[in-house]
Design a protein around this motif. Structure first.
Motif, PDB file in Angstrom:
ATOM      1  N   VAL A 224      37.604  40.134  37.102  1.00  7.75           N
ATOM      2  CA  VAL A 224      38.095  40.997  36.007  1.00  7.75           C
ATOM      3  C   VAL A 224      37.184  42.296  36.011  1.00  7.75           C
ATOM      4  O   VAL A 224      37.634  43.354  35.290  1.00  7.75           O
ATOM      5  N   TYR A 225      35.825  42.171  36.342  1.00 11.55           N
ATOM      6  CA  TYR A 225      34.903  43.208  35.997  1.00 11.55           C
ATOM      7  C   TYR A 225      35.481  44.399  36.752  1.00 11.55           C
ATOM      8  O   TYR A 225      35.600  44.535  37.925  1.00 11.55           O
ATOM      9  N   GLY A 226      35.151  45.441  36.014  1.00 11.27           N
ATOM     10  CA  GLY A 226      35.751  46.973  36.476  1.00 11.27           C
ATOM     11  C   GLY A 226      37.070  47.079  36.770  1.00 11.27           C
ATOM     12  O   GLY A 226      37.523  48.028  37.579  1.00 11.27           O
ATOM     13  N   ARG A 227      37.867  46.222  36.448  1.00 17.59           N
ATOM     14  CA  ARG A 227      39.488  46.287  36.785  1.00 17.59           C
ATOM     15  C   ARG A 227      40.104  46.647  35.093  1.00 17.59           C
ATOM     16  O   ARG A 227      41.436  46.083  35.104  1.00 17.59           O
ATOM     17  N   GLU A 228      39.813  47.294  34.479  1.00 17.53           N
ATOM     18  CA  GLU A 228      40.475  47.610  33.309  1.00 17.53           C
ATOM     19  C   GLU A 228      41.688  48.171  33.535  1.00 17.53           C
ATOM     20  O   GLU A 228      41.857  49.022  34.191  1.00 17.53           O
ATOM     21  N   GLY A 229      42.741  47.657  32.741  1.00 10.58           N
ATOM     22  CA  GLY A 229      44.048  48.269  33.013  1.00 10.58           C
ATOM     23  C   GLY A 229      44.889  47.807  34.302  1.00 10.58           C
ATOM     24  O   GLY A 229      46.008  47.779  34.253  1.00 10.58           O
ATOM     25  N   ARG A 230      44.187  46.844  35.131  1.00 15.60           N
ATOM     26  CA  ARG A 230      44.922  46.517  36.181  1.00 15.60           C
ATOM     27  C   ARG A 230      45.102  45.014  36.120  1.00 15.60           C
ATOM     28  O   ARG A 230      44.764  44.462  35.222  1.00 15.60           O
ATOM     29  N   PRO A 231      46.160  44.636  36.864  1.00 19.32           N
ATOM     30  CA  PRO A 231      46.667  43.261  36.622  1.00 19.32           C
ATOM     31  C   PRO A 231      45.984  42.181  36.806  1.00 19.32           C
ATOM     32  O   PRO A 231      45.127  42.309  37.650  1.00 19.32           O
ATOM     33  N   CYS A 232      45.813  41.118  35.790  1.00 18.82           N
ATOM     34  CA  CYS A 232      45.324  39.937  36.291  1.00 18.82           C
ATOM     35  C   CYS A 232      45.632  39.309  37.419  1.00 18.82           C
ATOM     36  O   CYS A 232      46.668  39.107  37.803  1.00 18.82           O
ATOM     37  N   GLY A 236      48.716  38.280  35.541  1.00 21.99           N
ATOM     38  CA  GLY A 236      49.386  39.529  35.783  1.00 21.99           C
ATOM     39  C   GLY A 236      49.278  40.530  34.454  1.00 21.99           C
ATOM     40  O   GLY A 236      49.467  41.740  34.467  1.00 21.99           O
ATOM     41  N   THR A 237      48.693  40.015  33.486  1.00 24.60           N
ATOM     42  CA  THR A 237      48.471  40.638  32.282  1.00 24.60           C
ATOM     43  C   THR A 237      47.277  41.907  32.562  1.00 24.60           C
ATOM     44  O   THR A 237      46.381  41.676  33.205  1.00 24.60           O
ATOM     45  N   SER A 256      32.356  44.026  28.339  1.00 24.17           N
ATOM     46  CA  SER A 256      32.792  43.000  28.957  1.00 24.17           C
ATOM     47  C   SER A 256      34.154  43.187  29.410  1.00 24.17           C
ATOM     48  O   SER A 256      35.074  44.064  28.817  1.00 24.17           O
ATOM     49  N   TYR A 257      34.535  42.640  30.464  1.00 27.32           N
ATOM     50  CA  TYR A 257      35.856  42.614  30.900  1.00 27.32           C
ATOM     51  C   TYR A 257      36.568  41.216  30.775  1.00 27.32           C
ATOM     52  O   TYR A 257      35.944  40.218  31.121  1.00 27.32           O
ATOM     53  N   TRP A 258      38.095  41.060  30.274  1.00 28.66           N
ATOM     54  CA  TRP A 258      38.560  39.951  30.272  1.00 28.66           C
ATOM     55  C   TRP A 258      40.111  40.051  30.223  1.00 28.66           C
ATOM     56  O   TRP A 258      40.728  41.064  30.220  1.00 28.66           O
ATOM     57  N   CYS A 259      40.739  38.818  30.471  1.00 28.66           N
ATOM     58  CA  CYS A 259      42.310  39.085  30.507  1.00 28.66           C
ATOM     59  C   CYS A 259      42.936  38.219  29.268  1.00 28.66           C
ATOM     60  O   CYS A 259      42.517  37.186  28.829  1.00 28.66           O
ATOM     61  N   PRO A 260      43.409  39.218  28.419  1.00 23.46           N
ATOM     62  CA  PRO A 260      43.933  38.473  27.130  1.00 23.46           C
ATOM     63  C   PRO A 260      45.139  37.570  27.294  1.00 23.46           C
ATOM     64  O   PRO A 260      45.518  36.865  26.395  1.00 23.46           O
ATOM     65  N   GLY A 261      45.752  37.446  28.715  1.00 21.32           N
ATOM     66  CA  GLY A 261      46.716  36.597  28.851  1.00 21.32           C
ATOM     67  C   GLY A 261      46.330  35.079  29.029  1.00 21.32           C
ATOM     68  O   GLY A 261      46.818  34.179  28.802  1.00 21.32           O
ATOM     69  N   CYS A 262      45.182  34.922  29.775  1.00 22.98           N
ATOM     70  CA  CYS A 262      44.663  33.847  30.132  1.00 22.98           C
ATOM     71  C   CYS A 262      43.352  33.339  29.755  1.00 22.98           C
ATOM     72  O   CYS A 262      42.996  32.024  30.408  1.00 22.98           O
ATOM     73  N   GLN A 263      42.818  34.059  29.026  1.00 24.48           N
ATOM     74  CA  GLN A 263      41.454  33.631  28.734  1.00 24.48           C
ATOM     75  C   GLN A 263      41.657  33.463  26.821  1.00 24.48           C
ATOM     76  O   GLN A 263      42.129  34.526  26.282  1.00 24.48           O
ATOM     77  N   HIS A 264      41.037  32.113  26.537  1.00 29.96           N
ATOM     78  CA  HIS A 264      41.568  31.864  25.361  1.00 29.96           C
ATOM     79  C   HIS A 264      40.207  32.112  24.289  1.00 29.96           C
ATOM     80  O   HIS A 264      39.084  31.744  24.890  1.00 29.96           O
TER      81      HIS A 264
END
Length: 268
Positions: A224-232, A236-237, A256-264
């Protein structure tokens, strides 16, 4: 700020050219050390402690440095012009007959008795890449304040030494929680796995300047780090990025970078 694996590589490189050799040149370009001269002394070793560097010399002296955000140590063969930045950014020069180590933009540089090293590193928790590594103690320290956000607790070098902003985001992703989840709300088995993963990743990357937290063969080196806007890579989020609330702030207010689809958990 450099992660613990970067500091370990820096120490290893410096130790390789300085340890066991006599200093033929020494310049410490900070006001407090303007009259200090280590020329003629032999370097015993250069060791990392978390994100700190300890260069030990005969006679019981240690040069303590810290890279913070943009400091660096670079090594050049004697006769080669240094190329790590303009000359006015040089804070230290340690030379031998064969090599010159140059410290650029070092925000922390001090000379102390080796017996007094605990004064500058004694507050640190177990070092992820050090001989004192103790996973049980690291877990206990990480959970000592249940209300503290995970990202903040991971960055606190008093809990475990060596984690920076990259690993903070990557470890939260691998644990499937956001960096803002209070550590007391982590699933029961997560703290032990998270600490073990941190140790495994830093150990694997300590000799590799191209840091990787993903599996070998993955199309990107970081989740995730440095991957803003790219698919998880997992769901895939699009990956999201937080913006620091206060410039230069520490802890969970850092980017911070995180995926809203699979990080709770809560989000910034």
């Amino acid at each position: 700020m450099p992660e613990g694996d970067t500091v370990w590589r820096t120490a290893h490189r410096l130790d390789g050219v300085l340890a066991g050799r006599e200093l033929t040149r020494c310049e410490l370009r900070v006001p407090s050390l303007a009259t200090a001269d280590l020329t003629g002394r032999h370097t015993l070793e250069v060791v990392p402690r978390g994100k700190h560097l300890l260069t030990r010399f005969e006679g019981g002296l240690t040069l303590h440095s810290h890279l913070r955000m943009d400091g660096s140590w670079r090594v050049f063969p004697v006769g080669t012009r240094p190329s790590g930045g303009p000359a006015h950014q040089i804070r230290a020069i340690l030379g031998t007959a064969a090599h010159t180590a140059v410290g650029y933009r070092l925000p922390v540089l001090e000379l102390l008795r080796t017996t007094d090293e605990e004064r500058v590193v004694g507050h640190l928790g177990p070092d992820l890449l050090g001989p004192d590594w103790d996973p049980g103690e690291a877990v206990a320290r990480l959970l000592s304040d249940p209300a503290r956000p995970l990202g903040d607790a991971l960055l606190d070098q008093r809990n475990l030494a060596g984690i920076g902003n990259v690993y903070k985001s990557e470890l939260a992703f691998l644990a499937r929680v956001t960096p803002w989840l209070p550590v007391g709300e982590l699933p029961r088995d997560v703290p032990e796995r998270l600490v073990a993963t941190a140790h495994r990743l830093l150990t694997a990357n300590r000799a590799n300047s191209d840091r990787r937290t993903t599996a070998a063969g993955a199309r990107t080196r970081l989740h995730v780090y440095g991957r803003e806007g790219r698919p998880c890579l997992r769901c895939g989020t699009p990956v999201r990025r937080s913006t620091p609330a206060v410039p230069g702030a520490s802890g969970d207010e850092r980017v911070s970078y995180w995926c809203p689809g699979c990080q709770h958990g809560p989000v910034d």
